[in-house]
Scaffold this active site. Structure first.
Site, PDB file in Angstrom:
ATOM      1  N   ARG A   1      14.323  -1.712   9.187  1.00 30.86           N
ATOM      2  CA  ARG A   1      13.271  -1.132  10.038  1.00 30.86           C
ATOM      3  C   ARG A   1      13.103  -2.009  11.269  1.00 30.86           C
ATOM      4  O   ARG A   1      13.075  -3.238  11.140  1.00 30.86           O
ATOM      5  CB  ARG A   1      11.962  -1.100   9.226  1.00 30.86           C
ATOM      6  CG  ARG A   1      11.288   0.232   9.228  1.00 30.86           C
ATOM      7  CD  ARG A   1      10.145   0.253   8.265  1.00 30.86           C
ATOM      8  NE  ARG A   1       8.940  -0.373   8.796  1.00 30.86           N
ATOM      9  CZ  ARG A   1       7.774  -0.337   8.178  1.00 30.86           C
ATOM     10  NH1 ARG A   1       7.662   0.294   7.030  1.00 30.86           N
ATOM     11  NH2 ARG A   1       6.719  -0.919   8.707  1.00 30.86           N
TER      12      ARG A   1
ATOM     13  N   ARG B   1      -6.926   2.182  10.781  1.00 24.13           N
ATOM     14  CA  ARG B   1      -6.514   0.805  11.006  1.00 24.13           C
ATOM     15  C   ARG B   1      -7.475   0.052  11.910  1.00 24.13           C
ATOM     16  O   ARG B   1      -7.262  -1.113  12.210  1.00 24.13           O
ATOM     17  CB  ARG B   1      -5.136   0.786  11.634  1.00 24.13           C
ATOM     18  CG  ARG B   1      -4.081   0.394  10.580  1.00 24.13           C
ATOM     19  CD  ARG B   1      -2.791   0.285  11.274  1.00 24.13           C
ATOM     20  NE  ARG B   1      -1.770  -0.459  10.645  1.00 24.13           N
ATOM     21  CZ  ARG B   1      -0.874   0.043   9.793  1.00 24.13           C
ATOM     22  NH1 ARG B   1      -0.982   1.245   9.326  1.00 24.13           N
ATOM     23  NH2 ARG B   1       0.114  -0.713   9.386  1.00 24.13           N
TER      24      ARG B   1
ATOM     25  N   ARG C   1      12.616  -6.427   2.453  1.00 22.82           N
ATOM     26  CA  ARG C   1      12.859  -5.031   2.815  1.00 22.82           C
ATOM     27  C   ARG C   1      13.821  -4.953   4.017  1.00 22.82           C
ATOM     28  O   ARG C   1      14.664  -4.074   4.094  1.00 22.82           O
ATOM     29  CB  ARG C   1      11.540  -4.327   3.158  1.00 22.82           C
ATOM     30  CG  ARG C   1      11.760  -2.890   3.611  1.00 22.82           C
ATOM     31  CD  ARG C   1      10.477  -2.103   3.710  1.00 22.82           C
ATOM     32  NE  ARG C   1       9.598  -2.622   4.738  1.00 22.82           N
ATOM     33  CZ  ARG C   1       8.336  -2.246   4.913  1.00 22.82           C
ATOM     34  NH1 ARG C   1       7.811  -1.345   4.098  1.00 22.82           N
ATOM     35  NH2 ARG C   1       7.600  -2.749   5.868  1.00 22.82           N
TER      36      ARG C   1
ATOM     37  N   ARG D   1       2.054  -8.311  13.343  1.00 25.07           N
ATOM     38  CA  ARG D   1       1.374  -7.235  12.596  1.00 25.07           C
ATOM     39  C   ARG D   1       0.280  -7.825  11.711  1.00 25.07           C
ATOM     40  O   ARG D   1      -0.803  -7.252  11.565  1.00 25.07           O
ATOM     41  CB  ARG D   1       2.392  -6.475  11.732  1.00 25.07           C
ATOM     42  CG  ARG D   1       3.225  -5.499  12.542  1.00 25.07           C
ATOM     43  CD  ARG D   1       4.574  -5.199  11.922  1.00 25.07           C
ATOM     44  NE  ARG D   1       4.518  -4.639  10.595  1.00 25.07           N
ATOM     45  CZ  ARG D   1       5.568  -4.569   9.767  1.00 25.07           C
ATOM     46  NH1 ARG D   1       6.741  -5.010  10.150  1.00 25.07           N
ATOM     47  NH2 ARG D   1       5.440  -4.039   8.574  1.00 25.07           N
TER      48      ARG D   1
ATOM     49  N   LYS E   1       0.824  -1.226   0.000  1.00 26.19           N
ATOM     50  CA  LYS E   1       0.000   0.000   0.000  1.00 26.19           C
ATOM     51  C   LYS E   1       0.852   1.268   0.000  1.00 26.19           C
ATOM     52  O   LYS E   1       0.509   2.231  -0.679  1.00 26.19           O
ATOM     53  CB  LYS E   1      -1.019   0.008   1.135  1.00 26.19           C
ATOM     54  CG  LYS E   1      -0.431  -0.069   2.512  1.00 26.19           C
ATOM     55  CD  LYS E   1      -1.526  -0.248   3.545  1.00 26.19           C
ATOM     56  CE  LYS E   1      -0.949  -0.301   4.948  1.00 26.19           C
ATOM     57  NZ  LYS E   1       0.155  -1.246   5.133  1.00 26.19           N
TER      58      LYS E   1
HETATM   59  P1  B4P Z   1       4.109  -1.994   2.081  1.00 30.64           P
HETATM   60  O1  B4P Z   1       2.972  -2.919   2.204  1.00 30.64           O
HETATM   61  O2  B4P Z   1       3.901  -0.782   1.262  1.00 30.64           O
HETATM   62  O3  B4P Z   1       4.562  -1.742   3.589  1.00 30.64           O
HETATM   63  P2  B4P Z   1       4.186  -0.585   4.545  1.00 30.64           P
HETATM   64  O4  B4P Z   1       3.525   0.555   3.875  1.00 30.64           O
HETATM   65  O5  B4P Z   1       5.465  -0.304   5.245  1.00 30.64           O
HETATM   66  O6  B4P Z   1       3.077  -1.184   5.491  1.00 30.64           O
HETATM   67  P3  B4P Z   1       3.095  -1.614   6.977  1.00 30.64           P
HETATM   68  O7  B4P Z   1       1.687  -1.917   7.323  1.00 30.64           O
HETATM   69  O8  B4P Z   1       4.090  -2.704   7.147  1.00 30.64           O
HETATM   70  O9  B4P Z   1       3.683  -0.391   7.808  1.00 30.64           O
HETATM   71  P4  B4P Z   1       3.151   1.031   8.322  1.00 30.64           P
HETATM   72  O10 B4P Z   1       4.290   1.958   8.119  1.00 30.64           O
HETATM   73  O11 B4P Z   1       1.834   1.424   7.744  1.00 30.64           O
HETATM   74  O12 B4P Z   1       5.420  -2.646   1.423  1.00 30.64           O
HETATM   75  C1  B4P Z   1       6.149  -3.695   1.978  1.00 30.64           C
HETATM   76  C2  B4P Z   1       7.324  -4.093   1.083  1.00 30.64           C
HETATM   77  O13 B4P Z   1       6.859  -4.738  -0.095  1.00 30.64           O
HETATM   78  C3  B4P Z   1       8.188  -2.946   0.579  1.00 30.64           C
HETATM   79  O14 B4P Z   1       9.552  -3.289   0.766  1.00 30.64           O
HETATM   80  C4  B4P Z   1       7.917  -2.849  -0.898  1.00 30.64           C
HETATM   81  O15 B4P Z   1       9.049  -2.450  -1.653  1.00 30.64           O
HETATM   82  C5  B4P Z   1       7.543  -4.272  -1.249  1.00 30.64           C
HETATM   83  N1  B4P Z   1       6.606  -4.335  -2.374  1.00 30.64           N
HETATM   84  C6  B4P Z   1       5.559  -3.500  -2.594  1.00 30.64           C
HETATM   85  N2  B4P Z   1       4.910  -3.854  -3.733  1.00 30.64           N
HETATM   86  C7  B4P Z   1       5.559  -4.950  -4.224  1.00 30.64           C
HETATM   87  C8  B4P Z   1       5.351  -5.783  -5.380  1.00 30.64           C
HETATM   88  N3  B4P Z   1       4.335  -5.594  -6.233  1.00 30.64           N
HETATM   89  N4  B4P Z   1       6.184  -6.823  -5.556  1.00 30.64           N
HETATM   90  C9  B4P Z   1       7.213  -7.045  -4.688  1.00 30.64           C
HETATM   91  N5  B4P Z   1       7.462  -6.305  -3.591  1.00 30.64           N
HETATM   92  C10 B4P Z   1       6.644  -5.258  -3.358  1.00 30.64           C
HETATM   93  O16 B4P Z   1       2.922   0.767   9.892  1.00 30.64           O
HETATM   94  C11 B4P Z   1       3.973   0.395  10.763  1.00 30.64           C
HETATM   95  C12 B4P Z   1       3.499   0.376  12.212  1.00 30.64           C
HETATM   96  O17 B4P Z   1       3.077   1.710  12.616  1.00 30.64           O
HETATM   97  C13 B4P Z   1       2.275  -0.493  12.529  1.00 30.64           C
HETATM   98  O18 B4P Z   1       2.633  -1.838  12.767  1.00 30.64           O
HETATM   99  C14 B4P Z   1       1.723   0.211  13.805  1.00 30.64           C
HETATM  100  O19 B4P Z   1       2.469  -0.143  14.941  1.00 30.64           O
HETATM  101  C15 B4P Z   1       1.971   1.677  13.517  1.00 30.64           C
HETATM  102  N6  B4P Z   1       0.812   2.351  12.892  1.00 30.64           N
HETATM  103  C16 B4P Z   1       0.791   2.887  11.643  1.00 30.64           C
HETATM  104  N7  B4P Z   1      -0.423   3.426  11.373  1.00 30.64           N
HETATM  105  C17 B4P Z   1      -1.177   3.237  12.487  1.00 30.64           C
HETATM  106  C18 B4P Z   1      -2.526   3.556  12.818  1.00 30.64           C
HETATM  107  N8  B4P Z   1      -3.347   4.171  11.953  1.00 30.64           N
HETATM  108  N9  B4P Z   1      -2.997   3.202  14.032  1.00 30.64           N
HETATM  109  C19 B4P Z   1      -2.198   2.588  14.921  1.00 30.64           C
HETATM  110  N10 B4P Z   1      -0.911   2.257  14.672  1.00 30.64           N
HETATM  111  C20 B4P Z   1      -0.399   2.566  13.462  1.00 30.64           C
END
Ligand code: B4P
Length: 191
Positions: A133, A88, A127, A144, A13
């Site tokens: 990270r 979320r 990643r 998660r 996403k």
């Molecule tokens: P993504 O899925 O884009 O990962 P993300 O955005 O980092 O999502 P995530 O849910 O893990 O983390 P967030 O920062 O929101 O990509 C993952 C990997 O896949 C990348 O390396 C990418 O390059 C690769 N990829 C993408 N597309 C691909 C494809 N087509 N083919 C191959 N590889 C591909 O949240 C982190 C933490 O913050 C949460 O656990 C929580 O603790 C907190 N948090 C964030 N928002 C919150 C909220 N609203 N409420 C409460 N806590 C929150």
């Protein structure tokens, strides 16, 4: 365009939000990036948030609602935004609707990116090799994923009931997924 991006950790996403921003130019608001920036800056909120993130748990709703409310109150969001990682859970989803209702600017689309859990974990592990990270460890990633199933999956139904949900298959290259998203957005906005 006022869009929320939904999907399990590793679904892509964040990646797709960036591609949308590059194409359409609206601000990309990533809740995870906001939290990581606060943690890096050493603010009280950031340091507390890091404890939750490192366990793979959600930051408390009142903190997130305030943080995102402040960000959406900034002028650059007037012509639209991509919200990535928020809401979320249902409390956050309802708070977002209330806020946008008050601003007279409701959401247009909720995009849910679907990827199989094991594939998503494999992406997170790839990643981890590059970005280090602190929440990209396998046991944390699995937690998660479970938190997503229990707390975030109901948000998908919430937007489906409101008639603004589009599900996108998240397998294939990032560019292939992006073409699916563009096609879906075009189909929704009509000829
Ligand atoms: P993504 O899925 O884009 O990962 P993300 O955005 O980092 O999502 P995530 O849910 O893990 O983390 P967030 O920062 O929101 O990509 C993952 C990997 O896949 C990348 O390396 C990418 O390059 C690769 N990829 C993408 N597309 C691909 C494809 N087509 N083919 C191959 N590889 C591909 O949240 C982190 C933490 O913050 C949460 O656990 C929580 O603790 C907190 N948090 C964030 N928002 C919150 C909220 N609203 N409420 C409460 N806590 C929150």
């Amino acid at each position: 365009m006022r869009i929320v991006m939904l999907g399990a950790p590793g679904s892509g996403k964040g990646t797709q939000a960036e591609l949308l921003v590059r194409e359409f130019g609206m601000p990309h608001i990533s809740s995870g990036d906001l939290l990581r920036a606060a943690a890096k800056a050493g603010t009280e909120l950031g340091l507390k948030a890091r404890e939750y993130m490192d366990r793979g748990e959600l930051i408390p709703d009142d903190v997130m609602i305030h943080l995102i409310g402040e960000r959406l109150g900034q002028d650059d969001t007037r012509n639209g935004f991509i919200l990535d990682g928020y809401p979320r859970d249902l409390v956050q989803a309802r708070a977002l609707d209330d806020l946008l209702g008050r601003l007279g600017a409701p959401l247009n689309d909720a995009l849910q990116i679907d990827v199989d859990a094991e594939q998503a974990i494999a992406r997170i592990m790839r990643r981890a090799e590059k970005e280090h990270r602190s929440d990209d460890r396998e046991e944390v990633a699995r937690n998660r994923m479970q938190v997503y199933e229990e707390q975030t999956a109901p948000v998908v139904d919430y937007y489906a009931d409101r008639g603004i949900l589009t599900r996108i298959l998240g397998t294939g290259s990032a560019e292939e997924v992006f073409q699916r998203i563009k096609g879906a957005l075009q189909a929704r906005s009509g000829p």
